[in-house]
Write a protein that holds these residues in place. Structure first.
Motif, PDB file in Angstrom:
ATOM      1  N   PHE A 111       0.860  -1.185   0.000  1.00 11.45           N
ATOM      2  CA  PHE A 111       0.000   0.000   0.000  1.00 11.45           C
ATOM      3  C   PHE A 111       0.898   1.237   0.000  1.00 11.45           C
ATOM      4  N   HIS A 112       0.287   2.400  -0.175  1.00  9.48           N
ATOM      5  CA  HIS A 112       1.013   3.663   0.033  1.00  9.48           C
ATOM      6  C   HIS A 112       0.340   4.442   1.155  1.00  9.48           C
ATOM      7  N   ARG A 113      -0.728   5.158   0.791  1.00 10.07           N
ATOM      8  CA  ARG A 113      -1.391   6.004   1.789  1.00 10.07           C
ATOM      9  C   ARG A 113      -2.739   5.434   2.196  1.00 10.07           C
ATOM     10  N   PHE A 122       3.787  -0.773   3.547  1.00 10.92           N
ATOM     11  CA  PHE A 122       3.402   0.590   3.160  1.00 10.92           C
ATOM     12  C   PHE A 122       4.654   1.304   2.668  1.00 10.92           C
ATOM     13  N   ASP A 123       4.607   1.816   1.445  1.00 12.04           N
ATOM     14  CA  ASP A 123       5.783   2.465   0.872  1.00 12.04           C
ATOM     15  C   ASP A 123       5.756   3.982   1.069  1.00 12.04           C
ATOM     16  N   ASP A 124       6.911   4.539   1.185  1.00  9.28           N
ATOM     17  CA  ASP A 124       7.214   5.985   1.152  1.00  9.28           C
ATOM     18  C   ASP A 124       7.347   6.625   2.536  1.00  9.28           C
ATOM     19  N   GLY A 125       6.468   6.249   3.487  1.00  6.41           N
ATOM     20  CA  GLY A 125       6.616   6.804   4.849  1.00  6.41           C
ATOM     21  C   GLY A 125       5.654   7.923   5.192  1.00  6.41           C
ATOM     22  N   ALA A 172      14.083   0.556   4.452  1.00  3.92           N
ATOM     23  CA  ALA A 172      14.508   1.717   3.660  1.00  3.92           C
ATOM     24  C   ALA A 172      13.886   1.687   2.255  1.00  3.92           C
ATOM     25  N   HIS A 173      13.845   2.851   1.608  1.00  5.31           N
ATOM     26  CA  HIS A 173      13.164   2.988   0.311  1.00  5.31           C
ATOM     27  C   HIS A 173      13.862   4.080  -0.519  1.00  5.31           C
ATOM     28  N   THR A 174      15.194   4.134  -0.434  1.00  4.11           N
ATOM     29  CA  THR A 174      16.077   5.187  -0.981  1.00  4.11           C
ATOM     30  C   THR A 174      15.916   6.483  -0.180  1.00  4.11           C
ATOM     31  N   THR A 224      15.748   9.876  -1.693  1.00  2.00           N
ATOM     32  CA  THR A 224      14.843  10.880  -2.310  1.00  2.00           C
ATOM     33  C   THR A 224      13.725  10.246  -3.141  1.00  2.00           C
ATOM     34  N   HIS A 225      13.474   8.977  -2.931  1.00  4.62           N
ATOM     35  CA  HIS A 225      12.499   8.234  -3.731  1.00  4.62           C
ATOM     36  C   HIS A 225      12.883   8.243  -5.204  1.00  4.62           C
ATOM     37  N   SER A 226      14.008   7.635  -5.455  1.00  2.00           N
ATOM     38  CA  SER A 226      14.638   7.618  -6.752  1.00  2.00           C
ATOM     39  C   SER A 226      14.462   6.247  -7.390  1.00  2.00           C
TER      40      SER A 226
HETATM   41 ZN    ZN Z   1       7.588   4.430  -3.204  1.00  2.00          ZN
END
Ligand code: ZN
Length: 318
Positions: free
Chosen positions: A27-29, A84-87, A209-211, A213-215
């Motif tokens: 998921f993301h948000r 959940f990605d991105d944070g 971790a997910h990089t 700067t989201h690269s």
């Molecule tokens: Zn992401």
């Protein structure tokens, strides 16, 4: 529509399993209200229903716990990992409490620049497009109408698609160009803070971790890609009580968004597990730095049914 999803989940439970690849959903948000700017994300009401239903059939485990069990041969047959990605801050405020209310644990992949300054480049872009008074935009040969909220959302989504596949430096200069054309906008914090990440880990969730700067790694020079991995891992290892063992590749499609070279970079950074967005279930034979996940986050709930069916299919076919 949700009832169709819930029936599909019921059906999964009735299937006689032959073996148990570990399914991981991403998921993301989780949003309090709908917004055209995030069409693929779940809303709190539906998310609550989904988690309640899933918890009746699956044991919702953190990635670290589940992978440990898989290796020890003690994985519950109904184990399921939610990631959940991105944070985003709604992960802490809305998603984690819902998952904890059914006794579950989850995993959160964080792009650490967001933790540091409160937002990522795409959040900045969203505010620029949302707040602009310009009625249209021509950007690198593309024309956008910006009259209505829907048009602005469509322009934002198209620009994200355009910018995310660029090397970091070009992406950032395009963002400045857009700022100059459309006007600056304040970007409020929308990402989890450092102390929220520590708290989530202390409550038994997995932080990965997910990089930085989201690269998307495949579009970067090797040194930039390595730095993106290394920075995010080092940031989290310094911050958290326990070192990170998991990493999710942004966009995450093996062969397009990352390759074997990036898997090697991950190992060099001391990360044991890398997560892709290629479909599949995890077994002991899965490559550890290229583990598959399913995407149930599309707003169309039939997409979710397909994901669940794939999990079932995976279990049956193995
Ligand atoms: Zn992401």
């Amino acid at each position: 529509m949700l009832s169709v999803v819930l029936k599909a989940v019921d059906a999964v439970n009735k299937i006689k399993l032959k073996s148990n690849p570990l399914p991981v959903l991403y998921f993301h948000r989780v949003l309090p209200t709908a917004t055209a700017f995030c069409p693929d994300d779940w809303h709190l009401d539906n998310f609550q229903l989904l988690i309640r239903k899933l918890s009746k059939h699956f044991t919702l485990m953190s990635l670290e716990d589940a992978l440990q069990c898989l290796e020890n041969n003690t994985l519950p047959s109904n184990a399921l990992c939610l990631t959940f990605d991105d944070g985003y801050q709604d992960n802490y405020e809305l998603a984690a409490p819902v998952i904890e209310s059914v006794g579950g644990k989850a995993s959160f992949f964080v792009s650490t620049q967001g933790t540091e300054r409160g937002y990522l480049w795409n959040d900045e872009l969203l505010e620029i497009v949302k707040c602009t008074e310009a009625k249209s935009l021509v950007f690198h040969g593309k024309h956008f109408n910006l009259d209505t909220e829907e048009q602005k959302a469509a322009a934002y989504l198209s620009l994200v698609g355009q910018l995310k596949v660029l090397p970091n430096s070009t992406r950032d200069s395009h963002l400045i160009e857009l700022q100059q054309t459309l006007g600056k906008a304040e970007t409020p914090r929308c990402m989890m803070t450092a102390s929220q990440l520590v708290e989530l880990q202390n409550r038994g969730h997995c932080i990965g971790a997910h990089t930085h700067t989201h690269s998307i790694l495949a579009y970067q020079a090797d040194d930039v890609a390595f730095n993106e991995i290394e920075l995010s891992v080092r940031f989290l290892n310094k911050l958290l009580p326990k070192n990170v063992t998991c990493f999710a590749y942004p966009n995450g499609w093996f062969g397009r968004d990352f390759n074997e070279q990036h898997e090697e970079m991950l190992r060099q950074s001391g990360v044991a597990y890398g997560f892709a967005t290629n479909d599949g279930g995890i077994t002991l034979n899965s490559p550890k730095t290229r583990l598959p996940r399913f995407m149930p986050h599309r707003k169309e709930l039939n997409q979710f049914c397909i994901s669940i069916k794939k999990i079932a299919g995976e279990k049956l076919s193995d």
